[in-house]
Design an enzyme around this catalytic site. Structure first.
Site, PDB file in Angstrom:
ATOM      1  N   VAL A  20       2.318   8.165  -2.911  1.00  0.00           N
ATOM      2  CA  VAL A  20       2.184   7.267  -4.062  1.00  0.00           C
ATOM      3  C   VAL A  20       1.441   7.821  -5.244  1.00  0.00           C
ATOM      4  O   VAL A  20       2.027   7.985  -6.225  1.00  0.00           O
ATOM      5  CB  VAL A  20       1.626   5.910  -3.807  1.00  0.00           C
ATOM      6  CG1 VAL A  20       1.593   5.087  -5.004  1.00  0.00           C
ATOM      7  CG2 VAL A  20       2.501   5.059  -2.706  1.00  0.00           C
ATOM      8  N   ALA A  49      -8.612  12.753  -6.554  1.00  0.00           N
ATOM      9  CA  ALA A  49      -9.344  13.079  -5.217  1.00  0.00           C
ATOM     10  C   ALA A  49      -8.532  13.114  -3.891  1.00  0.00           C
ATOM     11  O   ALA A  49      -7.680  12.239  -4.001  1.00  0.00           O
ATOM     12  CB  ALA A  49     -10.599  11.812  -4.979  1.00  0.00           C
ATOM     13  N   LYS A 109      -2.896  -2.952   0.318  1.00  0.00           N
ATOM     14  CA  LYS A 109      -2.984  -4.362   0.978  1.00  0.00           C
ATOM     15  C   LYS A 109      -3.949  -4.447   2.143  1.00  0.00           C
ATOM     16  O   LYS A 109      -4.344  -5.413   2.346  1.00  0.00           O
ATOM     17  CB  LYS A 109      -1.491  -4.682   1.205  1.00  0.00           C
ATOM     18  CG  LYS A 109      -0.811  -3.818   2.259  1.00  0.00           C
ATOM     19  CD  LYS A 109       0.070  -2.686   1.575  1.00  0.00           C
ATOM     20  CE  LYS A 109       0.397  -1.735   2.543  1.00  0.00           C
ATOM     21  NZ  LYS A 109       1.814  -0.889   2.048  1.00  0.00           N
ATOM     22  N   GLY A 191       9.676   8.182   3.732  1.00  0.00           N
ATOM     23  CA  GLY A 191       8.305   8.044   3.114  1.00  0.00           C
ATOM     24  C   GLY A 191       8.146   6.638   3.056  1.00  0.00           C
ATOM     25  O   GLY A 191       6.846   6.212   2.177  1.00  0.00           O
ATOM     26  N   GLU A 194       4.293   3.446   7.000  1.00  0.00           N
ATOM     27  CA  GLU A 194       2.738   3.798   6.808  1.00  0.00           C
ATOM     28  C   GLU A 194       2.436   5.157   7.820  1.00  0.00           C
ATOM     29  O   GLU A 194       3.267   5.623   8.587  1.00  0.00           O
ATOM     30  CB  GLU A 194       1.850   2.724   7.413  1.00  0.00           C
ATOM     31  CG  GLU A 194       2.072   1.432   6.749  1.00  0.00           C
ATOM     32  CD  GLU A 194       1.592   1.629   5.118  1.00  0.00           C
ATOM     33  OE1 GLU A 194       0.494   1.752   4.846  1.00  0.00           O
ATOM     34  OE2 GLU A 194       2.415   1.419   4.097  1.00  0.00           O
ATOM     35  N   LYS A 209       0.381  -8.140   3.461  1.00  0.00           N
ATOM     36  CA  LYS A 209       1.014  -8.850   2.266  1.00  0.00           C
ATOM     37  C   LYS A 209       1.210 -10.335   2.419  1.00  0.00           C
ATOM     38  O   LYS A 209       1.108 -11.009   1.476  1.00  0.00           O
ATOM     39  CB  LYS A 209       2.397  -8.205   2.174  1.00  0.00           C
ATOM     40  CG  LYS A 209       2.453  -6.628   1.990  1.00  0.00           C
ATOM     41  CD  LYS A 209       3.577  -5.975   2.077  1.00  0.00           C
ATOM     42  CE  LYS A 209       3.551  -4.463   1.954  1.00  0.00           C
ATOM     43  NZ  LYS A 209       4.536  -3.647   2.485  1.00  0.00           N
ATOM     44  N   GLY A 314       8.000   3.555  -1.076  1.00  0.00           N
ATOM     45  CA  GLY A 314       8.662   4.591  -1.711  1.00  0.00           C
ATOM     46  C   GLY A 314       7.587   5.311  -2.953  1.00  0.00           C
ATOM     47  O   GLY A 314       7.015   4.192  -3.815  1.00  0.00           O
TER      48      GLY A 314
END
Ligand code: NDP
Ligand code: HSE
Length: 451
Positions: A20, A49, A109, A191, A194, A209, A314
């Site tokens: 991400v 970072a 989340k 992708g 997790e 979620k 994604g």
């Protein structure tokens, strides 16, 4: 809107540069002019970072911005975007950012479902924004609609496919007959799984979620520990084939629903939140959500039924939601104002898993002789579980041709669909049925939703 030149640039710190984060960095750079016009100030990416600044990166990332000093980076930001994942150091860094009066945007989340209230309170006390659209269903705008657009309505139920990995896996099993492990590996390569796919296949990601959605929809605090959770590891190729045979698909659903007080049992009103695989009729809108796509189906008193559909995972899709939040937070920096706060005014209990009420499909192998069906039906009736339909599938060869297992010689398979019954009653019923002499095996017990 003031011109972007009339306001000093807003400093954005990016925590994480993985699937991400890389896309957030790309969009911040490639769309800098558009973003400046929309915000009224330039967004300056002041650092990224990471754990290992020397690791290879996508060429879209400006390596001079990489740092392993996340705390130092947070100190020099107006807006902190957290896409590193995990509980710590993400929580500590976000709290540090909030204390320093930076607005925060997170896709995390797991953290929000575990300890969101600490972050919401800190942000509230400091008078800064906390946004988290990407934390539920990636690119799909669902946090904002539930939190803001439906703020004048009463949500009754939220039914969602909110984990792309498991939807991909179940879809591959349904359409190509793929093996569960292979499909999980493919999802990782694409992708959307997790880093540890257990979070996906065991339902933890969907439960996180579900907790966030339930909190927003019902104005109560729901943490991941309140969510009854069951993953997809027990779903077999046979279940998938039987689902198709009976006009269903199997989906991992996140369900949050308001239950009215029940005079009969004396149970008060409450919220039931759960994640589990379920049979959905092929005619239900969620049944056609394919591959890694997500969708959330919301039922509200006045709005009626709403469906939100799109890419739930994604890099670029998730980054789109993150950027939307960054723009909102940045506009508040320029124009004043603040996003919504956590709302927990509702006096509603979070109901235990045993109080969930749903329909079931039970498949069992029994001795093929007279009176067996009556015994099974009697066991269900004794526990107050009402039968909606019973099927005894046709010839074994037809069953096998559709990829389903056939019962052993002298046995028959029964497929029983029940009317809605509490989970506790069903569990006791299944135990009683399994103990009946002519019952050879309970092959599967699946919940049925969406009828
Ligand atoms: P990745 O594992 O791909 O990336 C994580 C990034 O964070 C890496 O750059 C890593 O550094 C960095 N990082 C991790 N721990 C630390 C640390 N202790 N200090 C500094 N940097 C650290 O994760 P994703 O991009 O897939 O996910 C990020 C977040 O977004 C998670 O919360 C996830 O749940 C959420 N999310 C992800 C979606 C997806 O489709 N992937 C969709 C929606 C939400 P390094 O590169 O050096 O290892
Ligand atoms: N692993 C998650 C999924 C990523 O498969 O949906 C999005 O939260």
């Amino acid at each position: 809107m003031p011109s972007a030149e009339s306001h000093p640039p807003l400093r954005v710190a990016l925590l994480g540069c993985g699937v991400v984060g890389t896309q957030v960095a790309r969009l911040l750079t490639q769309q800098a002019d558009d973003l400046a016009s929309r915000v009224g100030a330039r967004l300056e990416l002041v650092g990224i970072a990471v754990r290992d600044a020397s690791a290879p990166r996508d060429p879209v990332v400006d390596r001079s911005l990489l740092t392993e000093d996340a705390e130092g980076l947070v100190r020099r930001a107006d807006i902190v975007v957290e896409v590193m994942g995990g509980i710590e150091p993400a929580r500590g860094l976000l709290l540090q950012a909030i204390e320093a009066r930076a607005a925060v945007v997170t896709a995390n989340k797991a953290l929000l479902a575990e300890d969101g209230p600490t972050l919401y309170k800190a942000a509230d006390d400091a008078g800064v924004d906390i946004y988290f659209e990407a934390a539920v269903a990636g690119a799909i705008p669902i946090v904002r609609p539930v939190r803001e657009s439906l703020a004048g309505d009463h949500v009754r139920r939220v039914l969602g496919i909110v984990n792309g990995t498991t939807n991909y896996v179940l879809d591959q099993m349904t359409t190509t007959g793929a093996d569960l492990a292979d499909a999980v590996r493919e999802a990782q390569d694409l992708g959307f799984a997790e880093a540890d796919p257990t979070a996906d296949v065991e339902g933890y990601d969907a439960a996180a979620k579900a907790a966030i959605l339930a909190s927003l929809a019902f104005h109560v605090r729901v943490s991941i520990d309140d969510v009854a959770r069951e993953g997809i590891m027990a779903v077999t190729a046979d279940d998938v084939a039987w689902a198709a045979h009976t006009g269903h698909v199997i989906k991992l659903l996140a369900i949050a629903e308001l239950r009215d007080a029940d005079r009969g049992t004396g149970r008060g009103a409450g919220v039931s939140v759960r994640v589990h695989p379920a049979l959905l009729p092929t005619t239900h809108p969620l049944a056609n959500v394919r591959g890694s796509f997500n969708a959330v189906f919301v039922e509200a008193e006045s709005a009626g039924e709403l469906m939100f559909y799109g890419r739930g995972a994604g890099g670029a899709p998730t980054a789109s939601a993150v950027l939307g939040d960054v723009v909102s937070a940045a506009r508040h920096r320029v124009l004043g104002g603040k996003g919504p706060q956590e709302s927990t005014y509702a006096d509603l209990a979070i109901l235990p898993a045993s109080a969930a009420v749903t329909r079931y499909q039970v498949r069992l192998d029994v001795d093929d002789r007279p009176g067996v069906l009556a015994q099974v039906a009697q066991a269900l009736a004794a526990h107050g579980v009402s039968i909606e339909a019973v099927r005894q599938p046709s010839a074994p060869e037809a069953v096998a041709a559709e990829g389903m297992q056939t019962p052993a010689a002298g046995a028959a398979q029964l497929v029983i669909t029940t009317h809605a019954a509490p989970e506790s009653a069903l569990a006791a019923t299944v135990e009683a049925v399994a103990a009946l002499d002519p019952v050879r095996t309970i092959t599967s017990v699946l919940r049925v939703e969406g009828a």
